[in-house]
Design an enzyme around this catalytic site. Structure first.
Site, mmCIF file in Angstrom:
data_model
loop_
_atom_site.group_PDB
_atom_site.id
_atom_site.type_symbol
_atom_site.label_atom_id
_atom_site.label_comp_id
_atom_site.label_asym_id
_atom_site.label_seq_id
_atom_site.Cartn_x
_atom_site.Cartn_y
_atom_site.Cartn_z
ATOM 1 N N ARG A 219 0.967 -1.440 -0.139
ATOM 2 C CA ARG A 219 -0.011 -0.084 0.189
ATOM 3 C C ARG A 219 0.934 1.130 0.043
ATOM 4 O O ARG A 219 0.317 2.264 -0.141
ATOM 5 C CB ARG A 219 -1.201 0.073 1.232
ATOM 6 C CG ARG A 219 -2.167 -1.015 1.008
ATOM 7 C CD ARG A 219 -2.790 -1.307 2.349
ATOM 8 N NE ARG A 219 -1.986 -2.366 3.187
ATOM 9 C CZ ARG A 219 -2.511 -2.979 4.316
ATOM 10 N NH1 ARG A 219 -3.450 -2.443 4.609
ATOM 11 N NH2 ARG A 219 -1.877 -3.889 4.773
ATOM 12 N N THR B 225 1.352 -12.803 8.616
ATOM 13 C CA THR B 225 2.137 -12.709 9.948
ATOM 14 C C THR B 225 2.287 -13.598 10.932
ATOM 15 O O THR B 225 3.399 -13.887 11.513
ATOM 16 C CB THR B 225 1.168 -11.340 10.558
ATOM 17 O OG1 THR B 225 -0.236 -11.926 10.821
ATOM 18 C CG2 THR B 225 1.409 -10.034 10.040
ATOM 19 N N ASP C 184 5.679 -1.547 11.388
ATOM 20 C CA ASP C 184 4.897 -0.539 11.086
ATOM 21 C C ASP C 184 4.068 0.410 11.890
ATOM 22 O O ASP C 184 3.083 0.791 11.584
ATOM 23 C CB ASP C 184 4.149 -0.908 9.631
ATOM 24 C CG ASP C 184 3.108 -1.808 10.025
ATOM 25 O OD1 ASP C 184 2.855 -2.300 11.306
ATOM 26 O OD2 ASP C 184 2.180 -1.951 9.308
ATOM 27 N N GLY D 156 -7.544 -5.270 12.466
ATOM 28 C CA GLY D 156 -8.433 -6.315 12.851
ATOM 29 C C GLY D 156 -9.359 -6.003 13.843
ATOM 30 O O GLY D 156 -9.197 -5.208 14.551
ATOM 31 N N ASN E 253 -7.289 -4.642 17.030
ATOM 32 C CA ASN E 253 -6.155 -5.308 17.248
ATOM 33 C C ASN E 253 -5.028 -4.226 16.846
ATOM 34 O O ASN E 253 -4.805 -3.953 15.821
ATOM 35 C CB ASN E 253 -6.246 -6.753 16.504
ATOM 36 C CG ASN E 253 -4.791 -7.427 16.716
ATOM 37 O OD1 ASN E 253 -4.056 -7.145 17.609
ATOM 38 N ND2 ASN E 253 -4.176 -7.816 15.607
ATOM 39 N N TYR F 65 39.269 24.527 -9.773
ATOM 40 C CA TYR F 65 39.263 23.478 -10.572
ATOM 41 C C TYR F 65 39.702 23.959 -11.916
ATOM 42 O O TYR F 65 39.195 24.664 -12.601
ATOM 43 C CB TYR F 65 37.670 23.257 -10.650
ATOM 44 C CG TYR F 65 37.528 21.796 -11.268
ATOM 45 C CD1 TYR F 65 37.926 20.593 -11.149
ATOM 46 C CD2 TYR F 65 36.271 21.821 -12.202
ATOM 47 C CE1 TYR F 65 37.709 19.380 -11.849
ATOM 48 C CE2 TYR F 65 35.852 20.692 -12.944
ATOM 49 C CZ TYR F 65 36.752 19.404 -12.387
ATOM 50 O OH TYR F 65 36.458 18.185 -13.223
HETATM 51 C C1 UD1 Z 1 -2.267 -6.510 11.017
HETATM 52 C C2 UD1 Z 1 -3.082 -7.251 11.880
HETATM 53 C C3 UD1 Z 1 -4.095 -6.592 12.319
HETATM 54 C C4 UD1 Z 1 -3.856 -5.561 13.145
HETATM 55 C C5 UD1 Z 1 -2.857 -4.569 12.211
HETATM 56 C C6 UD1 Z 1 -2.290 -3.739 13.369
HETATM 57 C C7 UD1 Z 1 -2.611 -9.804 10.967
HETATM 58 C C8 UD1 Z 1 -3.249 -10.677 9.927
HETATM 59 N N1 UD1 Z 1 -3.286 -8.526 10.862
HETATM 60 O O1 UD1 Z 1 -2.938 -5.895 9.758
HETATM 61 O O2 UD1 Z 1 -4.997 -7.318 12.781
HETATM 62 O O3 UD1 Z 1 -4.981 -4.640 13.110
HETATM 63 O O4 UD1 Z 1 -1.681 -5.369 11.940
HETATM 64 O O5 UD1 Z 1 -1.578 -2.708 12.794
HETATM 65 O O6 UD1 Z 1 -1.487 -9.895 11.446
HETATM 66 N N2 UD1 Z 1 4.457 -9.136 7.827
HETATM 67 C C9 UD1 Z 1 5.577 -9.898 7.560
HETATM 68 N N3 UD1 Z 1 5.367 -11.058 6.870
HETATM 69 C C10 UD1 Z 1 4.270 -11.287 6.251
HETATM 70 C C11 UD1 Z 1 3.101 -10.262 6.443
HETATM 71 C C12 UD1 Z 1 3.458 -9.135 7.270
HETATM 72 O O7 UD1 Z 1 6.548 -9.785 8.125
HETATM 73 O O8 UD1 Z 1 4.022 -12.326 5.570
HETATM 74 C C13 UD1 Z 1 4.973 -7.779 8.583
HETATM 75 C C14 UD1 Z 1 4.711 -6.525 7.655
HETATM 76 O O9 UD1 Z 1 6.000 -6.218 7.289
HETATM 77 C C15 UD1 Z 1 4.323 -5.582 8.805
HETATM 78 C C16 UD1 Z 1 3.526 -6.359 9.885
HETATM 79 O O10 UD1 Z 1 3.921 -7.872 9.627
HETATM 80 O O11 UD1 Z 1 5.377 -4.941 9.527
HETATM 81 C C17 UD1 Z 1 2.045 -6.206 9.648
HETATM 82 O O12 UD1 Z 1 1.661 -6.547 8.528
HETATM 83 P P1 UD1 Z 1 0.585 -5.788 7.770
HETATM 84 O O13 UD1 Z 1 0.363 -6.321 6.229
HETATM 85 O O14 UD1 Z 1 0.903 -4.274 7.700
HETATM 86 O O15 UD1 Z 1 -0.614 -6.168 8.550
HETATM 87 P P2 UD1 Z 1 -1.945 -5.231 8.597
HETATM 88 O O16 UD1 Z 1 -2.779 -5.304 7.499
HETATM 89 O O17 UD1 Z 1 -1.859 -3.879 8.873
HETATM 90 CA CA CA Z 2 0.069 -2.700 9.305
#
Ligand code: UD1
Ligand code: CA
Length: 471
Positions: A19, A92, A116, A153, A183, A400
């Protein structure tokens, strides 16, 4: 209190940050001059973890190198931080599984943070650890209330208010629409509990990912004690998924930086129009005028006036100096110096005490000695200027030759007349004078006058004679 080595922190930083629509890894986006992930590392280190494991994947090498050469080095934490690769981004939950082998045997609890959420604080995380321990919970999470829960979430609770699970925004059912509790993406669990729950995850959801959030439902099903801590200040758990959220996060962090400076005795005339990186130091009684950017490892002394409209990058400025509508990069500026308006101090320059530079002067890789004056449209590059030197308007060091740079040396108390070209390498001796309009190609001994220009000829009656001819 948990003993230092009893807690490990896992930071999830492998995601693609789709995004953000960028080539840069999301966790490396700068906020107030520092990569986003540094703020999470700051907060994490406040819980005194035995180990921090950062899960990397997308642009993983860049992320790891940046942390090793930046945060870990600055905080002397090299030995305490490890990286776990998540080669395929499968969610995650999968990301946390990738870190499991690196959690030390003596760590009883694992805290999971997202890379993040740059506004989280160590104070909040410590409160969370304490709540987890005093609840004797096996799994705890941080929640917050949001009127518009957007991408977050949602926390599902039963009629008694007990948590039963988390539903992701993409998987919401109509009956979840009223939920305002989100969350925050911050969890702590017993090491064994976490391992057990992770092994039960599946990817039956809208994104076909292994959601970490599902450990909550799995935990409840397995009869674990699941607890939550509501964070009253919802803004500190804000996640950065896109550049608008990034801008809002920066606005907030900038506010904190400026507030702390104000409380330490710095006047910031317009906080809405002043941009100071986290880590910049400023002495008491300094005034920062609007339109000023202070970046990187910059330090400003006491009693200075900086701005309006100035940018100072990785530089040191002594007490009582004034920098006005000017740019200073990677340089050292002494006490009582005047710079500007409209001057540019380029890297590797030293402006000694009581010197003054500008209007419209450029200095590069040069030392300007104490009390020297470089005014009006001058360029000094690759030069060593002594003390008490006067540089006349329009003086240029011709440094120069098209192939190499050469040095100009101007010794103490020399006087350079206006519009002189000093063809380097060249030395102007102590107390020497350069006549205005000279192009100096050779050294001038101390105390001498160097004059290198055509003698003026006046042709008497020339105008009248020309008129006669043309009539
Ligand atoms: C996630 C949560 C959501 C919560 C929100 C809070 C999940 C499924 N959802 O959503 O419930 O409200 O954070 O900010 O966890 N990442 C990895 N590997 C992956 C996917 C993600 O390392 O395969 C890392 C990303 O780099 C990021 C973090 O996990 O730093 C969160 O991932 P992101 O895709 O931002 O999750 P959200 O949609 O924000
Ligand atoms: Ca996020």
């Amino acid at each position: 209190m948990v003993q230092e080595s009893k807690i490990a922190v896992v930071i999830l930083a492998a995601g693609e940050g789709t995004r953000m629509k960028s080539n840069t890894a999301k966790v490396l986006f700068p906020i107030c001059g520092r990569p986003m992930v540094d703020y999470i590392l700051d907060a994490a280190s406040d819980v005194k973890p035995g180990k921090i494991v950062v899960v990397i994947g997308h642009k993983g090498e860049e992320v790891a190198n940046r942390i090793i050469d930046g945060w870990a080095r600055d905080n002397d934490m090299g030995g305490n931080i490890e990286f776990a690769w998540q080669l395929q981004r499968r969610g995650t939950g999968h990301a946390v599984s990738c870190a499991q082998d690196q959690i030390p045997g003596d760590c009883e609890h694992v805290m999971v943070l997202c890379g993040d959420t740059p506004l989280i604080t160590g104070e909040m995380l410590n409160r969370f650890v304490q709540a987890h321990l005093s609840n004797r919970a096996e799994l705890s999470l941080v929640t917050a209330l949001l009127d518009d829960p957007g991408d977050y979430g949602r926390i599902r609770r039963d009629e008694n208010g007990n948590i039963v699970g988390i539903v992701e925004a993409n998987d919401l059912l109509p009956e979840d629409n009223h939920i305002k509790e989100i969350n925050a993406g911050i969890y702590i669990a017993g090491k064994e509990t976490l391992a057990r729950l992770l092994s039960r995850l599946n990817d039956n959801n809208a994104k076909q990912e292994f959601y970490l959030t599902d450990i909550v439902k799995k935990g409840v099903e397995a009869g674990c004690t699941v607890a939550s801590m509501m964070c009253q200040d919802v803004s500190i758990v804000q996640g950065v998924n896109d550049r608008y959220a990034l801008a809002l996060a920066e606005l907030r962090l900038r506010g904190t930086v400026l507030r702390d400076l104000c409380l330490s005795g710095v006047t910031i005339r317009d906080p809405r129009n002043t941009y100071i990186d986290s880590g910049v130091t400023i002495g008491a009684d300094t005034i920062i005028e609007p339109g000023t950017f202070l970046r990187g490892k910059t330090s400003i002394g006491q009693g200075c006036i900086i701005g309006p409209n100035s940018e100072i990058i990785d530089s040191w400025v002594g007490d009582n100096s004034r920098i006005w509508s000017s740019v200073v990069e990677e340089s050292k500026v002494g006490e009582n110096v005047r710079i500007g308006p409209f001057s540019h101090i380029r890297p590797d320059s030293v402006i000694e005490a009581d010197a003054s530079i500008g209007n419209f002067a450029e200095v590069k890789n040069s030392i300007i000695g104490q009390g020297s004056k470089v005014h009006h449209h001058s360029y000094l590059g690759d030069s060593s200027i002594g003390c008490g030197v006067n540089i006349g308007a329009g003086t240029v060091t011709v440094n120069y030759d098209g192939l190499k740079k050469h040095r100009t040396v101007i010794e103490d108390n020399a006087f350079i007349g206006c519009n002189a070209n000093l063809i380097a390498p060249v030395t102007i001796g102590k107390d020497a004078y350069v006549a205005a309009g000279s192009t100096i190609t050779g050294d001038i001994p101390g105390g001498a006058l160097g004059i290198a220009r055509e003698r003026q000829v006046n042709k008497e009656g020339w105008v009248a004679k020309r008129k006669e001819k043309t009539d």
